[in-house]
Design a protein around this motif. Sequence first.
Motif, PDB file in Angstrom:
ATOM      1  N   UNK A 102      16.084  27.375  12.827  1.00  0.00           N
ATOM      2  CA  UNK A 102      17.326  27.321  13.584  1.00  0.00           C
ATOM      3  C   UNK A 102      18.505  27.337  12.616  1.00  0.00           C
ATOM      4  N   UNK A 103      19.600  27.925  13.050  1.00  0.00           N
ATOM      5  CA  UNK A 103      20.794  27.965  12.213  1.00  0.00           C
ATOM      6  C   UNK A 103      21.332  26.549  12.058  1.00  0.00           C
ATOM      7  N   UNK A 104      21.498  26.104  10.824  1.00  0.00           N
ATOM      8  CA  UNK A 104      21.900  24.731  10.598  1.00  0.00           C
ATOM      9  C   UNK A 104      23.355  24.626  10.157  1.00  0.00           C
ATOM     10  N   UNK A 105      23.585  24.359   8.920  1.00  0.00           N
ATOM     11  CA  UNK A 105      24.919  24.061   8.423  1.00  0.00           C
ATOM     12  C   UNK A 105      25.753  25.279   8.122  1.00  0.00           C
ATOM     13  N   UNK A 106      26.876  25.034   7.449  1.00  0.00           N
ATOM     14  CA  UNK A 106      27.817  26.099   7.121  1.00  0.00           C
ATOM     15  C   UNK A 106      27.629  26.521   5.670  1.00  0.00           C
ATOM     16  N   UNK A 107      26.398  26.784   5.276  1.00  0.00           N
ATOM     17  CA  UNK A 107      26.125  27.260   3.921  1.00  0.00           C
ATOM     18  C   UNK A 107      26.344  28.768   3.867  1.00  0.00           C
ATOM     19  N   UNK A 108      26.470  29.280   2.661  1.00  0.00           N
ATOM     20  CA  UNK A 108      26.610  30.719   2.476  1.00  0.00           C
ATOM     21  C   UNK A 108      25.261  31.357   2.777  1.00  0.00           C
ATOM     22  N   UNK A 109      25.250  32.359   3.648  1.00  0.00           N
ATOM     23  CA  UNK A 109      24.015  33.037   4.029  1.00  0.00           C
ATOM     24  C   UNK A 109      24.023  34.455   3.476  1.00  0.00           C
ATOM     25  N   UNK A 110      22.850  35.065   3.459  1.00  0.00           N
ATOM     26  CA  UNK A 110      22.750  36.432   2.961  1.00  0.00           C
ATOM     27  C   UNK A 110      22.616  36.460   1.456  1.00  0.00           C
ATOM     28  N   UNK A 111      23.016  37.576   0.850  1.00  0.00           N
ATOM     29  CA  UNK A 111      22.903  37.696  -0.609  1.00  0.00           C
ATOM     30  C   UNK A 111      23.742  36.638  -1.317  1.00  0.00           C
ATOM     31  N   UNK A 112      23.324  36.206  -2.485  1.00  0.00           N
ATOM     32  CA  UNK A 112      24.071  35.175  -3.207  1.00  0.00           C
ATOM     33  C   UNK A 112      25.453  35.674  -3.642  1.00  0.00           C
ATOM     34  N   UNK A 113      26.358  34.725  -3.750  1.00  0.00           N
ATOM     35  CA  UNK A 113      27.722  35.051  -4.178  1.00  0.00           C
ATOM     36  C   UNK A 113      27.750  35.389  -5.667  1.00  0.00           C
ATOM     37  N   UNK A 114      28.528  36.403  -6.041  1.00  0.00           N
ATOM     38  CA  UNK A 114      28.760  36.638  -7.477  1.00  0.00           C
ATOM     39  C   UNK A 114      29.593  35.480  -8.043  1.00  0.00           C
ATOM     40  N   UNK A 115      29.596  35.340  -9.355  1.00  0.00           N
ATOM     41  CA  UNK A 115      30.364  34.270  -9.985  1.00  0.00           C
ATOM     42  C   UNK A 115      31.852  34.432  -9.707  1.00  0.00           C
ATOM     43  N   UNK A 116      32.520  33.308  -9.481  1.00  0.00           N
ATOM     44  CA  UNK A 116      33.970  33.242  -9.274  1.00  0.00           C
ATOM     45  C   UNK A 116      34.449  34.049  -8.074  1.00  0.00           C
ATOM     46  N   UNK A 117      33.642  34.148  -7.022  1.00  0.00           N
ATOM     47  CA  UNK A 117      34.025  34.847  -5.796  1.00  0.00           C
ATOM     48  C   UNK A 117      33.942  33.854  -4.651  1.00  0.00           C
TER      49      UNK A 117
END
Length: 93
Positions: free
Chosen positions: A35-50
């Motif tokens: 189930x969809x839980x918190x407000x974390x970043x989903x999908x591909x990981x974030x590049x540095x400093x973005x």
Amino acid sequence: MATNPTTKKLAADAAAEESVEALPETAPVRPARKAALGADVVGPPLPLNVEPVTVTLVHHHTIDGIGYRPGAKLLVSPEYAQRLRGQGYATQV
């Protein structure tokens, strides 16, 4: 004269056959959706400093095995947000 078409089983073959028959066959297990839980970043990981971007889904979409309903607000990388908008899964802002 009649012949018997069956062959005698050796003791080792009979024991191996019984042990195979004793094992229950199971269907392959499919991983349960989360189930969809918190407000974390989903999908591909974030590049540095973005910084992540918030998108609102228009259609049901599954990301990394988690199902998200229409209207869900997700934090994603800017590149992934552009792909979601281009494919029609997220609102055009």
